[in-house]
Design a protein around this motif. Structure first.
Motif, PDB file in Angstrom:
ATOM      1  N   MET A 134       0.834  -1.202   0.000  1.00  0.00           N
ATOM      2  CA  MET A 134       0.000   0.000   0.000  1.00  0.00           C
ATOM      3  C   MET A 134       0.869   1.252   0.000  1.00  0.00           C
ATOM      4  SD  MET A 134      -3.017  -1.140  -0.214  1.00  0.00           S
ATOM      5  CE  MET A 134      -3.848   0.425   0.013  1.00  0.00           C
ATOM      6  N   GLN A 135       1.910   1.233   0.785  1.00  0.00           N
ATOM      7  CA  GLN A 135       2.785   2.409   0.830  1.00  0.00           C
ATOM      8  C   GLN A 135       3.521   2.600  -0.488  1.00  0.00           C
ATOM      9  OE1 GLN A 135       5.212   2.660   4.361  1.00  0.00           O
ATOM     10  NE2 GLN A 135       3.396   3.066   5.611  1.00  0.00           N
ATOM     11  N   ARG A 136       3.882   1.498  -1.139  1.00  0.00           N
ATOM     12  CA  ARG A 136       4.563   1.632  -2.441  1.00  0.00           C
ATOM     13  C   ARG A 136       3.653   2.317  -3.456  1.00  0.00           C
ATOM     14  NH1 ARG A 136       6.967  -3.172  -0.727  1.00  0.00           N
ATOM     15  NH2 ARG A 136       5.294  -4.493  -1.523  1.00  0.00           N
ATOM     16  N   GLY A 137       2.350   1.987  -3.435  1.00  0.00           N
ATOM     17  CA  GLY A 137       1.428   2.616  -4.373  1.00  0.00           C
ATOM     18  C   GLY A 137       1.304   4.110  -4.141  1.00  0.00           C
ATOM     19  N   LEU A 221     -20.558   2.804  -8.951  1.00  0.00           N
ATOM     20  CA  LEU A 221     -19.119   2.628  -8.798  1.00  0.00           C
ATOM     21  C   LEU A 221     -18.640   1.320  -9.409  1.00  0.00           C
ATOM     22  CD1 LEU A 221     -18.743   3.898  -5.144  1.00  0.00           C
ATOM     23  CD2 LEU A 221     -18.691   5.192  -7.266  1.00  0.00           C
ATOM     24  N   ARG A 222     -17.362   1.334  -9.859  1.00  0.00           N
ATOM     25  CA  ARG A 222     -16.685   0.142 -10.345  1.00  0.00           C
ATOM     26  C   ARG A 222     -15.283   0.143  -9.734  1.00  0.00           C
ATOM     27  NH1 ARG A 222     -18.432   1.846 -15.927  1.00  0.00           N
ATOM     28  NH2 ARG A 222     -16.273   2.532 -16.139  1.00  0.00           N
ATOM     29  N   ALA A 223     -14.480  -0.845 -10.123  1.00  0.00           N
ATOM     30  CA  ALA A 223     -13.127  -0.938  -9.569  1.00  0.00           C
ATOM     31  C   ALA A 223     -12.285   0.281  -9.918  1.00  0.00           C
ATOM     32  CB  ALA A 223     -12.441  -2.203 -10.074  1.00  0.00           C
ATOM     33  N   ASP A 224     -12.582   0.942 -11.041  1.00  0.00           N
ATOM     34  CA  ASP A 224     -11.775   2.093 -11.433  1.00  0.00           C
ATOM     35  C   ASP A 224     -12.560   3.400 -11.320  1.00  0.00           C
ATOM     36  OD1 ASP A 224     -13.482   1.526 -13.517  1.00  0.00           O
ATOM     37  OD2 ASP A 224     -12.013   1.883 -15.106  1.00  0.00           O
ATOM     38  N   ALA A 535      -1.928  -2.286  -9.698  1.00  0.00           N
ATOM     39  CA  ALA A 535      -2.988  -2.543  -8.725  1.00  0.00           C
ATOM     40  C   ALA A 535      -4.258  -3.005  -9.433  1.00  0.00           C
ATOM     41  CB  ALA A 535      -3.269  -1.286  -7.901  1.00  0.00           C
ATOM     42  N   ALA A 536      -5.116  -3.675  -8.683  1.00  0.00           N
ATOM     43  CA  ALA A 536      -6.354  -4.193  -9.267  1.00  0.00           C
ATOM     44  C   ALA A 536      -7.490  -3.196  -9.202  1.00  0.00           C
ATOM     45  CB  ALA A 536      -6.768  -5.478  -8.538  1.00  0.00           C
TER      46      ALA A 536
END
Length: 577
Positions: A134-137, A221-224, A535-536
């Motif tokens: 998470m921190q890398r993102g 809403l969707r994943a993106d 990321a997904a």
């Protein structure tokens, strides 16, 4: 409290030195009187050894996961047989351990975060964000912001903030409305985008503008997608479409080079909207793999297979060998996207079996030649009205990509432009024409004369989308700068002069005071970072996102408010059935 450095900055030059480190206890182990800690900060993890005769032992004994500590000790290499590369080759022999703060037992194991239900992770987001991935993102996102800012500043762009409370205007999605206490019965809208304001900045003479803008859209809403998101917004004066595209290519290449060390090949390939839909069934095609459609309408025109004989379009997609269960699942995907079904054939030697094979005897040789389907492979067909047929087969194409990991054999990143979108599209529900992008998009100069004619559906827009790995990461256009053309656009979508003035009056007034030719683009910044980070979901690269129901589980928003607050704002709430 003064640390020597971040944990990840320790290296061979520090061997033998006494270092002071601060962070969280990642894990604690007690082995025969020896205490081993894994100490973590945002830069990395290092092993800390606390020996039983060390003055640090008493302080280290009660430590548990997620305690905040300061450690002082000698930095040294681990024994040869215990080295695993990187920081795992080193350890700190503690001489002092100080507890800076204790911690409750976390509700989930941080190093197993990917296996934890997302709602739990979102409820305890501050803990989820301690995880390395998470921190890398978010660190990647920060570097991308820095790269964008440096490039645009050097290119003469001016950063300007635009209002968060503005007028509700029709822009394609529902507005989030904010009641005005000082003006009872009236509302602000949160901006869906800064579209009108960035055009006003061009009218004002700023020439090149950008901002990382917060935008709000009340949509499913969707994943993106998120209800509130970040848009990298840019606008330029005295430019053609070619000028805008060139700057964007240079900017995206700069971001990938600075953030990931990846060189994107320039220039990016271009497809027209018609070609993208006709060949791949999408206006944002994933071109990391080919699998283009083949048009076989002519092979079946007037033939014995009635479902294809009179169809406007018959498209076929060559696929690997598929089981009947897989074909049934792909048919379900096609139906979800508007198809009546999914016809299929399996190659057997120099012929076909299964599916519609009894109807294709005369077309066998031509199908083999045109599609190049491998022995044992499958042909999948969609037929009917052109847009419905290609859209359904496009969804099947993406399902095949995921089923067989087709994109894995291609480049890690593929960027392309999709150009020449339709200026207008017909809304069958309302029985009227509407805009495809927004009502301020400029038509192609050669097509302006089609306004108000039977051919206005053929008009091309000076609009362009930037596509990365099958995601639309940017979209923009050259804008209408001539008030007369803007009036014709409003007429085409059924706005009377009075309606246009009521909805956009302040902007139309400004347009009459000497507007330069201008154009721009907006990047979906969250979506871009999602793809760059692998990321997904965009929720993985947003610090405090909403879930797929639009709720912030950590802050418990949205939530009811006191009746007094509603009364003060002049708002009443209807009872829910």
């Amino acid at each position: 409290m003064k640390r020597t450095c971040y944990i990840g900055e320790l290296n061979e030059a520090d061997l033998g030195r006494s270092v002071t480190l601060q962070g969280w206890v990642n894990r604690r182990r007690d082995l025969g009187g020896l205490i081993f800690l894994e100490l973590r900060d945002r830069s990395g993890v290092v092993q800390v050894e606390v020996e039983p005769d060390s003055p640090a032992f008493a302080a280290a004994d009660p430590l548990r996961a997620e305690y905040v500590v300061e450690v002082e000790g000698r930095f040294q290499a681990r024994p040869e047989g215990q080295r695993k590369g990187g920081l795992a080759d080193y350890e700190v022999i503690a001489s002092r351990v100080e507890v800076l703060n204790a911690a409750k037992t976390p509700p989930f194991e941080l190093d197993k975060g990917d296996a934890v239900a997302e709602d739990i992770r979102l409820k305890y987001r501050y803990l989820d964000l301690r995880r390395g991935e998470m921190q890398r993102g978010l660190l990647l996102r920060s570097k991308a912001v820095a790269a964008v800012t440096a490039f645009l500043d050097a290119a003469g762009f001016v950063q300007v903030e635009t209002p968060m409370l503005t007028k509700s205007t029709p822009e394609g999605a529902r507005d989030f409305l904010v009641p005005s206490r000082l003006n009872p019965g009236e509302f602000y809208a949160l901006p869906q985008s800064p579209q009108l304001f960035k055009q006003l900045l061009m009218i004002a003479g700023f020439d090149r503008y950008y901002q990382l803008a917060r935008c709000f859209r009340d949509e499913d809403l969707r994943a993106d997608r998120q209800p509130d998101f970040t848009q990298l917004d840019m606008e330029m004066s005295f430019v053609t479409q070619e000028d805008v595209l060139e700057v964007q290519e240079q900017l995206l290449a700069h971001v990938f080079r600075e953030v990931l060390g990846v060189a994107l090949p320039l220039p990016f390939p271009r497809l027209s909207y018609r070609d993208a839909m006709d060949r791949y069934g999408s206006d944002k095609p994933d071109l990391r793999f080919d699998s283009a459609f083949v048009d076989v309408t002519d092979l079946f025109r007037g033939g014995e297979f009635a479902a294809f004989a009179g169809a406007e379009t018959v498209k076929v997609l060559a696929a690997p060998e598929l089981t009947r269960k897989q074909i049934d699942e792909l048919e379900r995907v096609a139906r979800q996207h508007g198809a009546r079904g999914l016809a299929w054939l399996r190659r057997d030697g120099e012929g076909f079996t299964g599916g519609i094979s009894k109807f294709v005897g005369a077309q066998t040789a031509a199908l083999l030649e045109r599609t190049g389907v491998e022995p044992g492979g499958t042909l999948l067909f969609a037929a009917g009205e052109w847009k419905k047929a290609v859209t359904a087969l496009g969804a099947v194409r993406l399902a095949l990509r995921d089923l067989f990991a087709l994109a894995a054999a291609g480049p890690q990143f593929h960027v392309s432009w999709v150009l020449d979108f339709p200026q207008l599209e017909f809304d069958e529900d309302s029985g009227s024409w509407t805009y495809m992008h927004h009502p301020f998009t400029a038509p192609h100069p050669d097509d302006v004369g089609l306004f108000g004619t039977e051919r206005q559906g053929e008009m091309r827009a000076q609009a362009y989308d930037l596509v990365l790995n099958g995601f639309e990461i940017g979209g923009g256009s050259i804008r209408i700068h001539d008030p007369a053309v803007q009036a014709r656009m409003f007429q085409a979508i059924g706005f009377s002069e009075a309606e246009a003035q009521a909805k956009f009056g302040f902007f139309l007034d400004a347009l009459a005071y000497g507007t330069p030719p201008h154009g721009g683009i907006a990047w979906g910044f969250d979506r871009l970072v999602m793809v760059m980070a692998g990321a997904a979901s965009i929720r993985e690269v947003i610090a405090f996102p909403k879930n797929n129901r639009g709720a912030d589980l950590m802050a418990e928003a949205p939530s009811p408010v006191e009746p007094a607050q509603l009364a003060e704002a002049g708002v009443g709430v209807l009872p829910q059935d």
